[in-house]
Design an enzyme around this catalytic site. Structure first.
Site, PDB file in Angstrom:
ATOM      1  N   CYS A 130       0.844  -1.200   0.000  1.00 32.95           N
ATOM      2  CA  CYS A 130       0.000   0.000   0.000  1.00 32.95           C
ATOM      3  C   CYS A 130       0.877   1.246   0.000  1.00 32.95           C
ATOM      4  O   CYS A 130       1.414   1.637   1.034  1.00 32.95           O
ATOM      5  CB  CYS A 130      -0.927   0.008   1.209  1.00 32.95           C
ATOM      6  SG  CYS A 130      -2.010   1.462   1.229  1.00 32.95           S
ATOM      7  N   CYS A 133      -0.315   4.116   2.497  1.00 33.57           N
ATOM      8  CA  CYS A 133       0.058   3.921   3.899  1.00 33.57           C
ATOM      9  C   CYS A 133       1.572   4.042   4.078  1.00 33.57           C
ATOM     10  O   CYS A 133       2.036   4.602   5.077  1.00 33.57           O
ATOM     11  CB  CYS A 133      -0.444   2.570   4.402  1.00 33.57           C
ATOM     12  SG  CYS A 133      -2.263   2.491   4.522  1.00 33.57           S
TER      13      CYS A 133
END
Length: 179
Positions: A130, A133
């Site tokens: 991700c 993130c």
């Protein structure tokens, strides 16, 4: 059960991973809590039962109960957040005006140093792929004054654990199939 057992279970084709695991476990810029929390959180993120059992056993000897639980908490919350924010990112802002509606209290109150929890979350986010993130946790770590070398070392440790877990799982599957 230990990292040593994990290294010994690796097949010959994973010799580089064995050497990397040895290296990261003994020579690192991470302090003990950062190292073992990273190893535990990323082992949980790999979903490899054998890898998690071996690392968790040794992590329990090197982490306080609070840090042990926080590392597993980082893996768990990032399991949710990485899917959510990665998917939201793929949708080109179409849902940015909507509230996430996800509980994430552990991020604000992890029970350990905030920077350590952020470091573990970053390493798990690397495994889970991700970029949203990763960027958010890296930014928070830099704002907290964490050195680039520490951040990079946590990513390196997580990468090693991911590779080890893949080799362990492949070896177990092939052994069970007697291939």
């Amino acid at each position: 059960m230990s990292v040593e057992n994990l290294k010994n279970s690796l097949p010959e084709y994973a010799k580089d991973l064995k050497l990397n695991l040895s290296s990261i476990a003994r020579t690192t810029v991470l302090n003990e809590q950062q190292l073992w929390g990273t190893l535990l959180a990323t082992a949980a993120a790999t979903k490899s039962a054998s890898t998690l059992k071996e690392i968790a056993s040794e992590a329990a000897d090197n982490l306080s109960a609070e840090a042990y639980n926080a590392a597993l908490g980082a893996a768990s919350i990032m399991g949710m957040n990485n899917v959510f924010y990665r998917t939201k990112g793929y949708l080109d802002g179409k849902y940015d005006d909507l509230r996430a509606g996800l509980r994430m209290n552990i991020i604000g109150n992890p029970g350990v140093d905030k920077a350590d929890f952020e470091l573990w979350s970053l390493a798990v986010s690397a495994i889970n792929g991700c970029n949203h993130c990763l960027e958010a946790h890296e930014n928070t770590l830099r704002q907290e004054g964490v050195d680039r070398e520490v951040i990079f070392e946590a990513i390196r440790a997580g990468s090693i654990v991911a590779g080890v877990a893949q080799a362990v799982e492949a070896n177990e599957i092939l052994s069970a199939a007697q291939v």
